[in-house]
Design a protein around this motif. Sequence first.
Motif, mmCIF file in Angstrom:
data_model
loop_
_atom_site.group_PDB
_atom_site.id
_atom_site.type_symbol
_atom_site.label_atom_id
_atom_site.label_comp_id
_atom_site.label_asym_id
_atom_site.label_seq_id
_atom_site.Cartn_x
_atom_site.Cartn_y
_atom_site.Cartn_z
ATOM 1 N N ALA A 1 0.836 -1.198 0.000
ATOM 2 C CA ALA A 1 0.000 0.000 0.000
ATOM 3 C C ALA A 1 0.864 1.238 0.000
ATOM 4 C CB ALA A 1 -0.906 0.005 1.225
ATOM 5 N N GLY A 2 0.575 2.163 -0.884
ATOM 6 C CA GLY A 2 1.294 3.426 -0.884
ATOM 7 C C GLY A 2 0.874 4.263 0.320
ATOM 8 N N CYS A 3 1.814 5.073 0.816
ATOM 9 C CA CYS A 3 1.524 5.848 2.031
ATOM 10 C C CYS A 3 1.535 7.350 1.797
ATOM 11 C CB CYS A 3 2.558 5.525 3.113
ATOM 12 S SG CYS A 3 2.399 3.865 3.761
ATOM 13 N N SER A 4 1.869 7.788 0.619
ATOM 14 C CA SER A 4 1.975 9.228 0.413
ATOM 15 C C SER A 4 0.694 9.785 -0.166
ATOM 16 C CB SER A 4 3.147 9.523 -0.537
ATOM 17 O OG SER A 4 2.904 8.955 -1.792
ATOM 18 N N SER A 5 0.484 11.074 0.058
ATOM 19 C CA SER A 5 -0.675 11.763 -0.490
ATOM 20 C C SER A 5 -0.294 13.212 -0.690
ATOM 21 C CB SER A 5 -1.853 11.645 0.490
ATOM 22 O OG SER A 5 -1.585 12.421 1.643
ATOM 23 N N ASP B 1 -1.403 15.726 0.695
ATOM 24 C CA ASP B 1 -1.379 16.443 1.958
ATOM 25 C C ASP B 1 -0.302 15.927 2.920
ATOM 26 O OD1 ASP B 1 -3.559 18.012 1.191
ATOM 27 O OD2 ASP B 1 -4.928 16.397 1.775
ATOM 28 N N ASP B 2 0.209 14.730 2.618
ATOM 29 C CA ASP B 2 1.191 14.109 3.510
ATOM 30 C C ASP B 2 2.300 13.519 2.666
ATOM 31 O OD1 ASP B 2 1.164 11.309 5.832
ATOM 32 O OD2 ASP B 2 2.527 13.026 5.642
ATOM 33 N N ASP B 3 3.090 14.379 2.079
ATOM 34 C CA ASP B 3 4.108 13.955 1.125
ATOM 35 C C ASP B 3 5.307 13.382 1.852
ATOM 36 O OD1 ASP B 3 5.729 13.527 -0.962
ATOM 37 O OD2 ASP B 3 5.798 15.608 -1.692
ATOM 38 N N LYS B 4 5.521 12.063 1.672
ATOM 39 C CA LYS B 4 6.652 11.404 2.304
ATOM 40 C C LYS B 4 7.704 11.026 1.270
ATOM 41 C CE LYS B 4 4.003 9.599 6.209
ATOM 42 N NZ LYS B 4 3.636 8.401 6.982
ATOM 43 N N SER B 5 7.763 11.722 0.173
ATOM 44 C CA SER B 5 8.765 11.438 -0.842
ATOM 45 C C SER B 5 10.114 11.938 -0.371
ATOM 46 C CB SER B 5 8.403 12.132 -2.160
ATOM 47 O OG SER B 5 7.162 11.670 -2.629
ATOM 48 N N ASP B 6 11.185 11.179 -0.705
ATOM 49 C CA ASP B 6 12.517 11.662 -0.393
ATOM 50 C C ASP B 6 12.999 12.543 -1.541
ATOM 51 O OD1 ASP B 6 13.381 10.017 -2.440
ATOM 52 O OD2 ASP B 6 14.316 8.530 -1.133
ATOM 53 N N SER B 7 14.245 13.015 -1.463
ATOM 54 C CA SER B 7 14.749 13.955 -2.460
ATOM 55 C C SER B 7 14.849 13.348 -3.851
ATOM 56 C CB SER B 7 16.128 14.466 -2.031
ATOM 57 O OG SER B 7 17.040 13.382 -1.885
ATOM 58 N N SER B 8 14.862 12.023 -3.943
ATOM 59 C CA SER B 8 14.950 11.365 -5.252
ATOM 60 C C SER B 8 13.580 11.153 -5.872
ATOM 61 C CB SER B 8 15.658 10.010 -5.106
ATOM 62 O OG SER B 8 14.853 9.105 -4.378
ATOM 63 N N PHE C 1 11.251 9.238 -4.377
ATOM 64 C CA PHE C 1 10.715 7.973 -3.880
ATOM 65 C C PHE C 1 9.552 8.237 -2.926
ATOM 66 C CE2 PHE C 1 10.469 4.467 -0.874
ATOM 67 C CZ PHE C 1 10.564 3.353 -1.685
ATOM 68 N N GLU C 2 8.453 7.562 -3.155
ATOM 69 C CA GLU C 2 7.287 7.713 -2.294
ATOM 70 C C GLU C 2 7.259 6.588 -1.266
ATOM 71 O OE1 GLU C 2 3.722 7.994 -4.520
ATOM 72 O OE2 GLU C 2 4.196 9.966 -5.347
ATOM 73 N N SER C 3 7.169 6.951 -0.016
ATOM 74 C CA SER C 3 7.136 5.986 1.071
ATOM 75 C C SER C 3 6.015 4.966 0.844
ATOM 76 C CB SER C 3 6.922 6.722 2.386
ATOM 77 O OG SER C 3 6.757 5.804 3.449
ATOM 78 N N ILE C 4 6.337 3.704 1.074
ATOM 79 C CA ILE C 4 5.337 2.650 0.938
ATOM 80 C C ILE C 4 5.384 1.756 2.170
ATOM 81 C CG2 ILE C 4 5.379 2.622 -1.583
ATOM 82 C CD1 ILE C 4 7.113 0.119 -1.426
ATOM 83 N N ILE D 1 8.928 1.610 4.100
ATOM 84 C CA ILE D 1 10.172 1.948 3.412
ATOM 85 C C ILE D 1 10.077 3.415 3.021
ATOM 86 C CG2 ILE D 1 11.697 1.370 1.473
ATOM 87 C CD1 ILE D 1 10.195 -1.348 1.363
ATOM 88 N N ASP D 2 10.925 4.249 3.616
ATOM 89 C CA ASP D 2 10.839 5.698 3.438
ATOM 90 C C ASP D 2 11.751 6.243 2.342
ATOM 91 O OD1 ASP D 2 8.894 6.172 5.420
ATOM 92 O OD2 ASP D 2 10.415 6.020 6.983
#
Length: 309
Positions: free
Chosen positions: A6-10, A12-19, A21-24, A35-36
């Motif tokens: 399940a993906g965890c980013s949205s 309103d709650d952006d958990k992407s790193d500088s590359s 990558f979207e947290s899952i 995995i962040d």
Amino acid sequence: MALVVAGCSSPDDDKSDSSGFESITIEHEFGSTTIDSEPKVVVTMLGSWTDALVALDVPIKAEYVTEGYSGENNKFEWTPAHESEVIPYLGAESISVPQLAAIEPDIILAGYLGSEDEYKRLRQVAPVIPVMQKDAVMDSWQDVTLTAGKIFGKQDQAQSLVDDAEQQLTDFKTAHPNAQGKTFSFGQLNAEGQIGLIADENDPTTKLMTSMGFVLDPKIKEVAEGQSRVLVSAERTDLLDSDLLVLWPLGGDPAAFDALPGWANRTAVKSGATVFVNNNNASALSNPTVLSVPFALDLIAPAAEKIPA
């Protein structure tokens, strides 16, 4: 087939790193693992994870392999050559945490660990993915491949790999009409002359053989009385009277089966629909991967062709 990621980013709650990558979060038997950031240093502990990553061209830093059952020189013949440190081991409990930590992994793709304690022990080093499916000892090769694609941003490529392997299974059924609906048995012969038989519809071997069109011999399920495997004496070769036999002589010599009472009279022996596997290639059936499926089909095909209509 459900993908347990399940993906965890949205927005309103952006958990992407500088590359980018979207947290899952990956749900599994012991809870979930988040995995962040994109894993760069990867450790695998199961052939299905290793093969999925190799097929997706994802570098592997180290792979733990089961000593004596991972192919000649600890390399399966269906897995393309790739760079990684190969570490033979005898199960999760034999893994040295300091040795594992020295690899500095970003993620550990483990599969079966035996207990939550082992999971917690390895989790001290890096995020761990154990068996994802609840109440199972092994995930399907499809789920592993698709999950690997999700983790490493190669979903389309992973889906294509799964689709191709499943098409080969469909083609096998078309090419072997006489095998459809016929019974099979998978048996190991030990040094004491006892025969260990798979008796579970959910066993990975059974699932793979079923996807080729075979059915697990109901006589074995009846004798097993709900057990996933059953050990019988050499005199019970009547339980091996299936249309197709897949046989694993643990001593290495297929001729050992010839000494079993009534062996020559078994249906598959008379037709020639027998397949002998060994320590180097049995994993293609017992632990199927996206790369071993074609190998398994080639292994079974000559015997399937001998099954009478």
